[in-house]
Design a protein around this motif. Structure first.
Motif, PDB file in Angstrom:
ATOM      1  N   GLY A  59       0.671  -1.266   0.164  1.00  0.00           N
ATOM      2  CA  GLY A  59      -0.169  -0.073  -0.044  1.00  0.00           C
ATOM      3  C   GLY A  59       0.829   1.171  -0.044  1.00  0.00           C
ATOM      4  N   GLY A  60       0.199   2.269   0.400  1.00  0.00           N
ATOM      5  CA  GLY A  60       0.986   3.637   0.513  1.00  0.00           C
ATOM      6  C   GLY A  60       0.486   4.513   1.904  1.00  0.00           C
ATOM      7  N   LEU A  61       1.014   5.413   2.186  1.00  0.00           N
ATOM      8  CA  LEU A  61       0.791   6.385   3.211  1.00  0.00           C
ATOM      9  C   LEU A  61       1.014   7.768   2.603  1.00  0.00           C
ATOM     10  CD1 LEU A  61       1.365   6.012   6.808  1.00  0.00           C
ATOM     11  CD2 LEU A  61       2.370   8.013   5.890  1.00  0.00           C
ATOM     12  N   VAL A  62      -0.172   8.511   2.767  1.00  0.00           N
ATOM     13  CA  VAL A  62      -0.097   9.996   1.984  1.00  0.00           C
ATOM     14  C   VAL A  62      -0.694  10.723   3.263  1.00  0.00           C
ATOM     15  CG1 VAL A  62      -2.547   9.494   1.485  1.00  0.00           C
ATOM     16  CG2 VAL A  62      -1.150  11.020   0.115  1.00  0.00           C
ATOM     17  N   GLN A  63      -0.028  11.821   3.171  1.00  0.00           N
ATOM     18  CA  GLN A  63      -0.470  13.115   3.855  1.00  0.00           C
ATOM     19  C   GLN A  63      -1.773  13.337   3.876  1.00  0.00           C
ATOM     20  OE1 GLN A  63       1.754  15.197   5.813  1.00  0.00           O
ATOM     21  NE2 GLN A  63      -0.094  15.960   6.741  1.00  0.00           N
ATOM     22  N   ARG A  64      -2.474  13.458   5.098  1.00  0.00           N
ATOM     23  CA  ARG A  64      -3.920  13.829   5.102  1.00  0.00           C
ATOM     24  C   ARG A  64      -4.269  15.067   4.607  1.00  0.00           C
ATOM     25  NH1 ARG A  64      -7.619  10.900   7.792  1.00  0.00           N
ATOM     26  NH2 ARG A  64      -6.131   9.950   9.017  1.00  0.00           N
ATOM     27  N   ARG A  65      -5.281  15.434   3.839  1.00  0.00           N
ATOM     28  CA  ARG A  65      -5.753  16.613   3.436  1.00  0.00           C
ATOM     29  C   ARG A  65      -7.123  17.250   4.148  1.00  0.00           C
ATOM     30  NH1 ARG A  65      -1.144  16.735   1.133  1.00  0.00           N
ATOM     31  NH2 ARG A  65      -1.040  15.907  -0.822  1.00  0.00           N
ATOM     32  N   GLY A  66      -6.857  17.273   5.413  1.00  0.00           N
ATOM     33  CA  GLY A  66      -7.961  17.683   6.147  1.00  0.00           C
ATOM     34  C   GLY A  66      -7.678  17.142   7.750  1.00  0.00           C
ATOM     35  N   ALA A  67      -8.900  17.368   8.588  1.00  0.00           N
ATOM     36  CA  ALA A  67      -8.838  16.936   9.885  1.00  0.00           C
ATOM     37  C   ALA A  67      -8.879  15.508  10.170  1.00  0.00           C
ATOM     38  CB  ALA A  67     -10.072  17.584  10.709  1.00  0.00           C
ATOM     39  N   PRO A  68      -8.324  14.726  11.149  1.00  0.00           N
ATOM     40  CA  PRO A  68      -8.416  13.466  11.008  1.00  0.00           C
ATOM     41  C   PRO A  68      -9.665  12.994  11.621  1.00  0.00           C
ATOM     42  CG  PRO A  68      -7.114  14.335  12.846  1.00  0.00           C
ATOM     43  CD  PRO A  68      -7.416  15.373  11.915  1.00  0.00           C
ATOM     44  N   PRO A  69     -10.201  11.557  11.500  1.00  0.00           N
ATOM     45  CA  PRO A  69     -11.504  11.547  11.947  1.00  0.00           C
ATOM     46  C   PRO A  69     -11.616  11.369  13.407  1.00  0.00           C
ATOM     47  CG  PRO A  69     -10.292   9.485  11.243  1.00  0.00           C
ATOM     48  CD  PRO A  69      -9.367  10.533  10.930  1.00  0.00           C
ATOM     49  N   GLU A  70     -12.911  11.848  14.042  1.00  0.00           N
ATOM     50  CA  GLU A  70     -13.145  11.863  15.360  1.00  0.00           C
ATOM     51  C   GLU A  70     -13.229  10.569  15.985  1.00  0.00           C
ATOM     52  OE1 GLU A  70     -16.025  14.886  16.445  1.00  0.00           O
ATOM     53  OE2 GLU A  70     -15.515  16.116  14.932  1.00  0.00           O
ATOM     54  N   ALA A  71     -12.987  10.622  17.155  1.00  0.00           N
ATOM     55  CA  ALA A  71     -13.246   9.208  17.985  1.00  0.00           C
ATOM     56  C   ALA A  71     -14.719   8.821  17.894  1.00  0.00           C
ATOM     57  CB  ALA A  71     -12.569   9.543  19.302  1.00  0.00           C
ATOM     58  N   GLY A  72     -14.882   7.371  17.629  1.00  0.00           N
ATOM     59  CA  GLY A  72     -16.189   7.141  17.507  1.00  0.00           C
ATOM     60  C   GLY A  72     -17.161   7.439  16.285  1.00  0.00           C
ATOM     61  N   ALA A  73     -16.371   8.004  15.345  1.00  0.00           N
ATOM     62  CA  ALA A  73     -17.103   8.627  14.299  1.00  0.00           C
ATOM     63  C   ALA A  73     -17.070   7.476  13.119  1.00  0.00           C
ATOM     64  CB  ALA A  73     -16.394   9.692  13.532  1.00  0.00           C
ATOM     65  N   PRO A  74     -18.488   7.280  12.447  1.00  0.00           N
ATOM     66  CA  PRO A  74     -18.434   6.264  11.506  1.00  0.00           C
ATOM     67  C   PRO A  74     -17.242   6.220  10.317  1.00  0.00           C
ATOM     68  CG  PRO A  74     -19.971   7.761  11.095  1.00  0.00           C
ATOM     69  CD  PRO A  74     -19.320   8.205  12.325  1.00  0.00           C
ATOM     70  N   ILE A  75     -17.048   5.173   9.796  1.00  0.00           N
ATOM     71  CA  ILE A  75     -15.771   4.968   8.853  1.00  0.00           C
ATOM     72  C   ILE A  75     -16.389   5.701   7.482  1.00  0.00           C
ATOM     73  CG2 ILE A  75     -14.658   3.420   7.283  1.00  0.00           C
ATOM     74  CD1 ILE A  75     -14.516   1.364   9.733  1.00  0.00           C
TER      75      ILE A  75
ATOM     76  N   ASP B  33      -5.840   3.570  14.640  1.00  0.00           N
ATOM     77  CA  ASP B  33      -4.346   3.909  14.750  1.00  0.00           C
ATOM     78  C   ASP B  33      -4.331   5.206  15.757  1.00  0.00           C
ATOM     79  OD1 ASP B  33      -4.345   6.149  13.051  1.00  0.00           O
ATOM     80  OD2 ASP B  33      -3.691   4.805  11.275  1.00  0.00           O
ATOM     81  N   PRO B  34      -3.128   5.768  16.052  1.00  0.00           N
ATOM     82  CA  PRO B  34      -2.711   6.893  16.513  1.00  0.00           C
ATOM     83  C   PRO B  34      -3.566   8.140  15.809  1.00  0.00           C
ATOM     84  CG  PRO B  34      -0.876   5.639  16.776  1.00  0.00           C
ATOM     85  CD  PRO B  34      -1.770   5.033  15.854  1.00  0.00           C
ATOM     86  N   ASP B  35      -3.932   8.186  14.752  1.00  0.00           N
ATOM     87  CA  ASP B  35      -4.500   8.991  13.789  1.00  0.00           C
ATOM     88  C   ASP B  35      -5.820   8.867  13.580  1.00  0.00           C
ATOM     89  OD1 ASP B  35      -3.957  11.695  12.703  1.00  0.00           O
ATOM     90  OD2 ASP B  35      -3.808  10.827  10.568  1.00  0.00           O
ATOM     91  N   GLY B  36      -6.353   7.953  14.202  1.00  0.00           N
ATOM     92  CA  GLY B  36      -7.898   7.731  14.112  1.00  0.00           C
ATOM     93  C   GLY B  36      -8.344   6.735  12.972  1.00  0.00           C
ATOM     94  N   ASN B  37      -7.389   6.277  12.122  1.00  0.00           N
ATOM     95  CA  ASN B  37      -7.716   5.422  11.103  1.00  0.00           C
ATOM     96  C   ASN B  37      -8.092   3.953  11.992  1.00  0.00           C
ATOM     97  OD1 ASN B  37      -7.168   7.174   8.855  1.00  0.00           O
ATOM     98  ND2 ASN B  37      -4.915   6.785   9.800  1.00  0.00           N
ATOM     99  N   VAL B  38      -9.416   3.266  11.333  1.00  0.00           N
ATOM    100  CA  VAL B  38      -9.734   2.195  11.954  1.00  0.00           C
ATOM    101  C   VAL B  38      -9.291   1.099  10.897  1.00  0.00           C
ATOM    102  CG1 VAL B  38     -11.566   0.917  12.255  1.00  0.00           C
ATOM    103  CG2 VAL B  38     -11.839   3.018  12.799  1.00  0.00           C
ATOM    104  N   PHE B  39      -8.727  -0.063  11.511  1.00  0.00           N
ATOM    105  CA  PHE B  39      -8.186  -1.015  10.878  1.00  0.00           C
ATOM    106  C   PHE B  39      -8.442  -2.546  11.532  1.00  0.00           C
ATOM    107  CE2 PHE B  39      -4.733  -0.176  13.484  1.00  0.00           C
ATOM    108  CZ  PHE B  39      -3.934  -1.176  14.057  1.00  0.00           C
ATOM    109  N   GLY B  40      -8.434  -3.442  11.027  1.00  0.00           N
ATOM    110  CA  GLY B  40      -8.806  -4.852  11.681  1.00  0.00           C
ATOM    111  C   GLY B  40      -7.547  -5.628  11.655  1.00  0.00           C
ATOM    112  N   VAL B  41      -7.753  -6.540  12.647  1.00  0.00           N
ATOM    113  CA  VAL B  41      -6.743  -7.537  12.691  1.00  0.00           C
ATOM    114  C   VAL B  41      -7.391  -8.995  12.775  1.00  0.00           C
ATOM    115  CG1 VAL B  41      -4.737  -6.393  13.423  1.00  0.00           C
ATOM    116  CG2 VAL B  41      -6.343  -7.299  15.229  1.00  0.00           C
ATOM    117  N   ILE B  42      -6.978 -10.118  12.003  1.00  0.00           N
ATOM    118  CA  ILE B  42      -7.654 -11.206  11.937  1.00  0.00           C
ATOM    119  C   ILE B  42      -6.725 -12.641  12.166  1.00  0.00           C
ATOM    120  CG2 ILE B  42      -7.773 -11.379   9.487  1.00  0.00           C
ATOM    121  CD1 ILE B  42     -10.844 -12.827   9.864  1.00  0.00           C
TER     122      ILE B  42
END
Length: 143
Positions: A60-76, A121-130
């Motif tokens: 994949g890739g990691l890119v500079q966010r262009r706006g505010a990070p997601p708020e805690a508990g916000a929908p994806i 993650d520390p920036d609010g991005n939701v990810f899963g582990v399985i």
């Protein structure tokens, strides 16, 4: 040809912070493209890449966010990534928390699916582990 997912991207308010997080958690490596705020992510052996035959995972890739990070508990808003974990998924989940992630959904055994949980993650991005191994040691993949 199938319509397979071949790449993912993670948006980061502080890219170096997330590079440290994912490198420490999964051992992923990152390579910046010149001075552009974009880093290629190599997720390891067995992943599809430009020089190899298709494997069982993707890079994949990691890119500079262009706006505010997601708020805690916000929908994806978009899509999330689920990472197949080798070894003890409970230990990986706990390590993610110690590295600054927060629990989005706890680890849960799902019959015929595996043991699955979600983190932010520390920036609010939701990810899963399985993992195919349930908490009682049953392997749902039958191997």
């Amino acid at each position: 040809m199938s319509n397979l997912v071949v790449h993912f991207e993670i948006h980061a308010t502080e890219p170096l912070r997330l590079i440290d997080f994912y490198s420490s958690l999964f051992g992923w490596t990152f390579l910046q493209f010149g001075s552009v705020d974009y880093w290629a992510i190599d997720t390891g052996d067995g992943a599809i890449n430009a020089q190899a035959e298709p494997g069982h995972g993707i890079n994949g890739g990691l890119v500079q966010r262009r706006g505010a990070p997601p708020e805690a508990g916000a929908p994806i808003n978009g899509a999330d990534v689920v990472v197949g974990v080798d070894g003890d998924i409970d230990a990986v989940f706990a390590r993610a928390l110690s590295l600054g992630a927060t629990e989005a959904l706890p680890l849960t055994d799902m019959e015929r699916v595996g043991r699955l949980g979600y983190l932010a993650d520390p920036d609010g991005n939701v990810f899963g582990v399985i993992s195919p191994t349930l908490s009682d040691g049953t392997n749902v993949m039958g191997t």
